[in-house]
Write a protein that holds these residues in place. Sequence first.
Motif, PDB file in Angstrom:
ATOM      1  N   SER A 113       0.836  -1.204   0.000  1.00  0.00           N
ATOM      2  CA  SER A 113       0.000   0.000   0.000  1.00  0.00           C
ATOM      3  C   SER A 113       0.868   1.251   0.000  1.00  0.00           C
ATOM      4  CB  SER A 113      -0.917   0.036   1.224  1.00  0.00           C
ATOM      5  OG  SER A 113      -0.203   0.499   2.356  1.00  0.00           O
ATOM      6  N   GLN A 142      -2.494  -2.376   7.408  1.00  0.00           N
ATOM      7  CA  GLN A 142      -1.644  -1.798   6.357  1.00  0.00           C
ATOM      8  C   GLN A 142      -0.619  -0.833   6.949  1.00  0.00           C
ATOM      9  OE1 GLN A 142      -1.759  -2.677   3.199  1.00  0.00           O
ATOM     10  NE2 GLN A 142      -3.818  -2.747   2.381  1.00  0.00           N
ATOM     11  N   GLY A 231      -0.534   6.933  10.738  1.00  0.00           N
ATOM     12  CA  GLY A 231      -0.480   6.610   9.313  1.00  0.00           C
ATOM     13  C   GLY A 231      -1.424   7.389   8.436  1.00  0.00           C
ATOM     14  N   PHE A 266     -11.094   7.486   0.907  1.00  0.00           N
ATOM     15  CA  PHE A 266     -10.870   8.404   2.021  1.00  0.00           C
ATOM     16  C   PHE A 266     -11.047   7.752   3.382  1.00  0.00           C
ATOM     17  CE2 PHE A 266     -11.286  11.838   4.888  1.00  0.00           C
ATOM     18  CZ  PHE A 266     -10.588  12.890   4.322  1.00  0.00           C
ATOM     19  N   GLY A 267      -9.927   7.637   4.127  1.00  0.00           N
ATOM     20  CA  GLY A 267      -9.982   7.198   5.523  1.00  0.00           C
ATOM     21  C   GLY A 267      -9.793   8.429   6.396  1.00  0.00           C
ATOM     22  N   GLY A 268      -8.568   8.961   6.390  1.00  0.00           N
ATOM     23  CA  GLY A 268      -8.278  10.219   7.068  1.00  0.00           C
ATOM     24  C   GLY A 268      -7.846  11.272   6.077  1.00  0.00           C
ATOM     25  N   GLY A 269      -7.532  10.830   4.859  1.00  0.00           N
ATOM     26  CA  GLY A 269      -7.249  11.778   3.780  1.00  0.00           C
ATOM     27  C   GLY A 269      -5.855  11.726   3.192  1.00  0.00           C
ATOM     28  N   SER A 270      -4.988  10.791   3.648  1.00  0.00           N
ATOM     29  CA  SER A 270      -3.593  10.893   3.214  1.00  0.00           C
ATOM     30  C   SER A 270      -3.371  10.437   1.771  1.00  0.00           C
ATOM     31  CB  SER A 270      -2.660  10.168   4.176  1.00  0.00           C
ATOM     32  OG  SER A 270      -2.661   8.777   3.973  1.00  0.00           O
ATOM     33  N   ASN A 271      -4.008   9.337   1.338  1.00  0.00           N
ATOM     34  CA  ASN A 271      -3.764   8.955  -0.060  1.00  0.00           C
ATOM     35  C   ASN A 271      -4.560   9.850  -1.001  1.00  0.00           C
ATOM     36  OD1 ASN A 271      -5.667   7.044  -1.935  1.00  0.00           O
ATOM     37  ND2 ASN A 271      -6.298   6.840   0.212  1.00  0.00           N
ATOM     38  N   GLY A 340      -9.204   0.454   6.858  1.00  0.00           N
ATOM     39  CA  GLY A 340      -8.485   1.719   6.794  1.00  0.00           C
ATOM     40  C   GLY A 340      -9.396   2.929   6.624  1.00  0.00           C
ATOM     41  N   LEU A 341     -10.678   2.689   6.363  1.00  0.00           N
ATOM     42  CA  LEU A 341     -11.611   3.810   6.190  1.00  0.00           C
ATOM     43  C   LEU A 341     -12.537   3.975   7.391  1.00  0.00           C
ATOM     44  CD1 LEU A 341     -12.672   3.293   2.428  1.00  0.00           C
ATOM     45  CD2 LEU A 341     -10.590   4.313   3.350  1.00  0.00           C
ATOM     46  N   ALA A 385      -7.354  -3.542  -2.783  1.00  0.00           N
ATOM     47  CA  ALA A 385      -7.705  -3.522  -1.364  1.00  0.00           C
ATOM     48  C   ALA A 385      -9.154  -3.053  -1.230  1.00  0.00           C
ATOM     49  CB  ALA A 385      -6.783  -2.570  -0.609  1.00  0.00           C
ATOM     50  N   SER A 388      -9.374   0.620  -1.497  1.00  0.00           N
ATOM     51  CA  SER A 388      -9.194   1.151  -2.859  1.00  0.00           C
ATOM     52  C   SER A 388     -10.432   0.938  -3.720  1.00  0.00           C
ATOM     53  CB  SER A 388      -7.990   0.477  -3.529  1.00  0.00           C
ATOM     54  OG  SER A 388      -6.893   0.411  -2.648  1.00  0.00           O
TER      55      SER A 388
HETATM   56  C1  LIG Z   1      -4.979   3.157   5.261  1.00  0.00           C
HETATM   57  C2  LIG Z   1      -5.463   2.936   3.908  1.00  0.00           C
HETATM   58  C3  LIG Z   1      -6.367   3.832   3.314  1.00  0.00           C
HETATM   59  C4  LIG Z   1      -6.974   5.018   4.033  1.00  0.00           C
HETATM   60  O1  LIG Z   1      -6.102   5.959   4.577  1.00  0.00           O
HETATM   61  P1  LIG Z   1      -5.939   7.421   3.991  1.00  0.00           P
HETATM   62  O2  LIG Z   1      -5.089   8.119   4.952  1.00  0.00           O
HETATM   63  O3  LIG Z   1      -7.287   8.035   3.867  1.00  0.00           O
HETATM   64  O4  LIG Z   1      -5.280   7.261   2.685  1.00  0.00           O
HETATM   65  C5  LIG Z   1      -6.729   3.601   2.006  1.00  0.00           C
HETATM   66  N1  LIG Z   1      -6.266   2.544   1.318  1.00  0.00           N
HETATM   67  C6  LIG Z   1      -5.411   1.660   1.865  1.00  0.00           C
HETATM   68  C7  LIG Z   1      -4.949   0.497   1.049  1.00  0.00           C
HETATM   69  C8  LIG Z   1      -4.976   1.831   3.165  1.00  0.00           C
HETATM   70  O5  LIG Z   1      -4.121   0.957   3.694  1.00  0.00           O
END
Ligand SMILES: *Cc1c(COP(=O)(O)O)cnc(C)c1O
Length: 455
Positions: A113, A142, A231, A266-271, A340-341, A385, A388
Motif C-alpha cells: 500500500s 496496512q 499513518g 478516504f480514511g483520514g485523507g492521506s492517499n 483503513g476507512l 484492497a 481502494s
Molecule cells: C490506510 C489505507 C487507506 C486510508 O487511509 P488514507 O489516509 O485516507 O489514505 C486507504 N487505502 C489503503 C490500502 C490503506 O491501507
Amino acid sequence: MSTKQKRYFLTEEEIPTQWYNIQADMVNKPLPPINPKTKEPLKPEDLFPIFAEELCRQELDQEHAWFDIPDEVRDMYKYYRSTPLVRAYGLEEALGTPAHIYFKNESVSPVGSHKLNSALAQAYYCKKQGVTNVTTETGAGQWGAALSYAAKVFGLEAAVYQVKISYNQKPYRRSIMQTYGAQVTASPSMSTRAGKDILTKDPNNQGSLGTAISEAIELAINTPNCKYTLGSVLSHVTLHQTIIGLEAEKQMAKAGEYPDIVIGCFGGGSNFGGISFPFMRHNILEGKKTRFIAAEPASCPKLTRGVFQYDFGDVAGYTPLLPMYTLGHNFMPANIHAGGLRYHGAGVIVSQLLKDQLMEAVDIKQLESFEAGMLFSQAEGIIPAPESCHAIAAAINEAKKCKETGEEKVILFNLSGHGLIDMAAYDQFLSGSLQNYEVTDEDVQKNIAQLEKVL
Ligand SMILES: *Cc1c(COP(=O)(O)O)cnc(C)c1O
C-alpha cells in the motif's frame, strides 16, 4: 506495428526530490489545532512529547510549499518508486466509456500500500533524533505493516496496537508485522488505562482506530525514548504522500494528458491528499478546473454527513482538538472490510478544502465497492484492497457519466493498495454473505450532539 502504451514510469533521477505542502498555497488556511488544556493554538513544541520534532514542525507549517526529501528516505523510495501510472484500457473497455482512465498503482510497494511513503519518512526522523522505539495503531494492518518494515529499515523497535476486529479477521497482516520484527497487541487491551476503561465497560468491544490510537499514545508517553507515529489524518502524513501526485503529474505529462477528475478513497485523507494536492496546486495558482473527489464508505460518512467542528482524534481524548469534519470521536463504525476507512474524522487540510468547496465527497456502500473491485480485478488483473475499491467505484461512476454524455474526460484515481491479504472479504462477497451497513440520521445526530461539550 506500434501498440498503445500501457504504463508510464520515471527514472530514478526523475523521482521528485521534494514533498508539496498545500497549506502554503491555501487562501483559507486550516484553523489551528487547539491544546485542550490551555485552549490555546498548538505550538510545535506541544507535540514534541508525542512525535519526532521535525514531524511536529512539518505538521504546523503553513509557510513553506516545499520540503526536501532526505537522501536516506529517497534511497528507500527507490526500492519501489516510481510506482507505475497505468492507463486502464481493460476497465475502459469493460465499461464502454470514452473516458481515459488512469490509475497510480501504489500497491507495488513492498508492504502492498501507499502507507510506506510516510512510514519511511517518520521512522527516519525518529532515528535521526535518537529515538529507539516507535509505537502506533493499525486497523486492517496496512499502516502497522508499513511502520514495522520502516522501523526495521532504520533500526527501531516497533510496538503496534491492532484493532481487535481486524486482528481476528486478518491474521496474515499480523504475521506480516511480526515477520518484520514488530510486537503486535490486539486493541482494546488490558495493557493501557484507555484499553482497560473500555474493556471493563464492554468486555466484547471489537475496537476502533480511535481506541487503538489512545493506547499507542499512552504507551509512547509512558515509555522513555519512544515516539508515537500515525499513518493518516495528520498534515505531515499527507505531506509525505504527495510523492504520489508529484510523480503522477510527471507521468501524466509523459502520457500527454492532464486529469479532469482526480479520485482517492478516504480514511483520514492521506492517499486522497497525496494524489490530489499536486494537481490542486494548479487549480489554486493557475485557475485550472480539475475536480477532486474523495470516496468514503457509506457506513462512516464524515465528509458527506458529518459536521465541521473541533473534535478529538481519538476516543479517550488524548490528542489535540482538531478542526475537522467529524462524526464525533465516540462514533463506532460498522465492521466493514475496508478497515483503513473506519475513522470518525478527516484531516484538517482536507476538511478546510471541503468546506471551501475546492473538493467534493461521495459515499459508497460496501456491496458497490466490492462490485467495483470485482470488475477491476477481471479487467486489469490486480485485486484491489477493500479501501481502494471505493475509489474505483467512484471512478466507474464518473466514467459511466462520460458514456452517457460522450465526453472523453481524463480520470485519474489512486490504487492505494492490493487486496491479496483481504481475500476473506472477497470470499464473503462471492458467497453472498456480505452486507451493506446504513448509518441512521439518529446515530449521526446522537454522536454529534455529544460534541457540544468539546469546545
Ligand atoms: C490506510 C489505507 C487507506 C486510508 O487511509 P488514507 O489516509 O485516507 O489514505 C486507504 N487505502 C489503503 C490500502 C490503506 O491501507
